[in-house]
Design a protein around this motif. Structure first.
Motif, short mmCIF file in Angstrom:
data_model
loop_
_atom_site.label_atom_id
_atom_site.label_comp_id
_atom_site.label_asym_id
_atom_site.label_seq_id
_atom_site.Cartn_x
_atom_site.Cartn_y
_atom_site.Cartn_z
N ILE A 1 12.39 4.47 -12.68
CA ILE A 1 13.47 5.47 -12.68
C ILE A 1 13.19 6.38 -13.87
CG2 ILE A 1 15.95 5.89 -12.59
CD1 ILE A 1 16.39 3.01 -11.88
N PRO A 2 12.53 7.52 -13.65
CA PRO A 2 12.17 8.38 -14.78
C PRO A 2 13.36 8.95 -15.53
CG PRO A 2 10.92 8.95 -12.80
CD PRO A 2 12.00 8.02 -12.38
N VAL A 3 14.46 9.23 -14.81
CA VAL A 3 15.67 9.79 -15.45
C VAL A 3 16.88 9.03 -14.93
CG1 VAL A 3 17.02 11.85 -15.90
CG2 VAL A 3 14.56 12.06 -15.53
N VAL B 1 14.00 7.37 -7.50
CA VAL B 1 13.44 6.06 -7.81
C VAL B 1 12.03 6.00 -7.22
CG1 VAL B 1 13.68 3.56 -7.54
CG2 VAL B 1 15.73 4.99 -7.78
N LEU B 2 11.05 5.80 -8.06
CA LEU B 2 9.65 5.76 -7.62
C LEU B 2 9.24 4.31 -7.36
CD1 LEU B 2 8.18 8.23 -10.28
CD2 LEU B 2 9.22 8.77 -8.06
N VAL B 3 8.49 4.10 -6.29
CA VAL B 3 8.07 2.74 -5.93
C VAL B 3 6.61 2.75 -5.48
CG1 VAL B 3 8.58 0.69 -4.56
CG2 VAL B 3 10.41 2.31 -5.08
N ILE B 4 5.83 1.82 -6.02
CA ILE B 4 4.47 1.58 -5.54
C ILE B 4 4.36 0.10 -5.22
CG2 ILE B 4 2.00 1.63 -6.04
CD1 ILE B 4 2.53 3.87 -8.03
N ARG B 5 3.98 -0.21 -4.00
CA ARG B 5 3.82 -1.62 -3.61
C ARG B 5 2.33 -1.91 -3.43
NH1 ARG B 5 6.85 -5.81 -2.61
NH2 ARG B 5 6.41 -7.35 -0.99
N GLY C 1 0.80 -1.22 0.00
CA GLY C 1 0.00 0.00 0.00
C GLY C 1 0.83 1.27 0.00
N ASP C 2 2.16 1.14 0.08
CA ASP C 2 3.03 2.32 0.12
C ASP C 2 3.29 2.87 -1.28
OD1 ASP C 2 3.26 2.37 2.82
OD2 ASP C 2 5.39 1.77 2.90
N ARG C 3 3.45 4.18 -1.33
CA ARG C 3 3.94 4.89 -2.50
C ARG C 3 5.14 5.71 -2.02
NH1 ARG C 3 1.52 7.00 -7.21
NH2 ARG C 3 -0.52 6.27 -6.50
N ARG C 4 6.33 5.38 -2.55
CA ARG C 4 7.55 6.01 -2.04
C ARG C 4 8.38 6.63 -3.16
NH1 ARG C 4 9.19 3.77 2.90
NH2 ARG C 4 10.74 5.45 2.87
N ARG C 5 9.12 7.66 -2.78
CA ARG C 5 10.14 8.26 -3.65
C ARG C 5 11.48 8.10 -2.96
NH1 ARG C 5 12.86 13.17 -4.22
NH2 ARG C 5 13.28 13.84 -6.37
N HIS D 1 3.67 9.70 -15.71
CA HIS D 1 2.21 9.58 -15.83
C HIS D 1 1.71 8.26 -15.24
CE1 HIS D 1 -1.74 9.16 -17.71
NE2 HIS D 1 -1.71 10.46 -17.95
N VAL D 2 2.41 7.17 -15.55
CA VAL D 2 1.99 5.86 -15.03
C VAL D 2 1.98 5.87 -13.50
CG1 VAL D 2 2.66 3.43 -14.82
CG2 VAL D 2 2.68 4.54 -17.07
N PHE D 3 3.03 6.43 -12.89
CA PHE D 3 3.11 6.42 -11.43
C PHE D 3 2.11 7.40 -10.80
CE2 PHE D 3 6.82 3.91 -12.01
CZ PHE D 3 7.00 3.24 -10.80
N GLU D 4 1.82 8.49 -11.49
CA GLU D 4 0.86 9.45 -10.95
C GLU D 4 -0.53 8.84 -10.83
OE1 GLU D 4 -0.79 13.98 -11.83
OE2 GLU D 4 0.01 12.79 -13.48
#
Length: 373
Positions: A107-109, A59-63, A37-41, A90-93
């Motif tokens: 990893i967007p960049v 690094v973006l993470v959604i679990r 349930g976490d959304r982390r940067r 966009h996908v992570f948003e």
């Protein structure tokens, strides 16, 4: 660490000691616990600037709330390729943790050095996507590649690396994958782009390094560098949503099974022989026949003009914009239609054969499928 070992799934034995289910627990990535349930940067410290300041790659993470695979999305390995950056963002948003099974890592960049300078390359002019999986004691490029690969990519089950054309060229939206591997073929077709190009990937590319390490990896190519192209971004987002559904990570829409998908098992670059002003009226996706005129190159002083002729029949899947060129400039990438899906049963019994065309004695032809990846 084996692919997917970050997933944090533990076996749950019942009272009689028999394993009856799996517990979906927090995963550890980059030294941080990411709970269901976490959304982390998170931050990957991958390099330093000339001034000694740390270069921190987000690094973006959604679990998700339920067990599933780990999918990694990477973009910006070439710092001037922008479409993929926006696709990942966009996908992570819009992805909600409660609607996800498994874990999404982005990893967007990747090449933050190049992104800040609007450059394909690192400050030392090296192409980062020629150094994976890298080495901790190698060149600057090799060290960055190693840091990204070992600390993020190796933890994933599958990967999509997002790119555009290079150096004033544009690519028809396409998936590139080793179609001899049924797992990669299914992954590429799940994207639903309509165009899939067979390519094992050059040694040193992130896709090839991931695949060689047991991680299912494909490349998505669309558009041109140095600009955001809304239509290609929307198509990329749609393709990734199709893939998430196909991997059973979401309950979203899957690609239409009746939609036409063109598979190109061979492709060829057409290069110019003369320097001058390159002009073309061709467009991405055009079908061409052997002998068709693709464009012209005109000497600005003498007005002598040479024609660029298609050495093979196929479809234009990548091309340069009209511009000033020098001899050897790669102007058109032609996908050669035909062939068939490999016979998987036969494949298991015979050595792998790379699908490369025989050399052709035409001045304009060079086999260089990895020019822009």
């Amino acid at each position: 660490m084996v692919p997917g070992s970050v997933t944090g799934v533990t076996e749950d034995p019942g009272q009689d000691g028999v394993i009856s289910s799996q517990r979906w627990e927090a995963a550890t990535l980059l030294g941080h616990d990411v709970a269901p349930g976490d959304r982390r940067r998170l931050i990957l410290r991958a390099s330093e600037s000339f001034a000694g300041a740390s270069v921190e790659i987000p690094v973006l993470v959604i679990r998700g709330l339920t067990p599933g695979p780990t999918l990694c999305l990477t973009a910006g390995i070439h710092g001037d390729e922008l479409n993929g950056v926006e696709i990942v963002r966009h996908v992570f948003e819009h992805q909600k943790p409660k609607e996800l099974s498994g874990m999404l890592v982005g990893i967007p960049v990747v090449n933050l050095h190049g992104f800040r300078r609007s450059s394909r390359y690192l400050p030392d002019r090296r192409d980062l996507n020629r150094y994976f999986p890298g080495h901790p004691a190698g060149s600057s490029a090799s060290r960055i590649a190693n840091n990204v690969f070992e600390n993020v990519v190796r933890s994933c089950d599958s990967l999509v690396d997002l790119h555009t054309g290079s150096f004033h060229r544009s690519n028809l939206p396409q998936l590139r994958a080793n179609l001899d591997d049924p797992r990669l073929r299914d992954m590429a077709l799940s994207f639903g782009t309509g165009v899939v190009v067979h390519s094992r990937g050059a040694v040193g590319t992130l896709r090839r390094a991931a695949t060689d390490s047991g991680i299912a990896a494909v490349t998505y190519e669309a558009g041109e560098p140095m600009r955001f192209h809304g239509e290609e971004i929307e198509r990329g987002v749609e393709g990734l949503n199709f893939l998430l559904a196909s991997l059973d990570m979401t309950n979203g829409k899957k690609p239409n099974g009746d939609a036409e998908q063109r598979l190109f098992f061979r492709s060829r670059w057409v290069r110019v022989n003369d320097g001058g002003i390159f002009i073309t009226n061709r467009e991405l996706g055009d079908a061409v026949e052997v002998g068709d005129q693709l464009g012209t190159v005109t000497d600005p002083i003498s007005n002598e003009r040479t024609k660029i002729i298609a050495p093979t029949s196929g479809r234009i899947i990548g091309m340069a914009f009209s511009q000033v060129v020098i001899p050897g400039f790669a102007a058109f990438h032609i996908g050669i239609e035909g062939g068939r899906l490999p016979d998987v049963a036969a494949q298991r019994e015979t050595p792998e054969v790379e699908h490369r065309p025989a050399p052709v004695a035409a001045d304009l032809l060079e086999l260089d499928e990895h020019l822009d990846e």
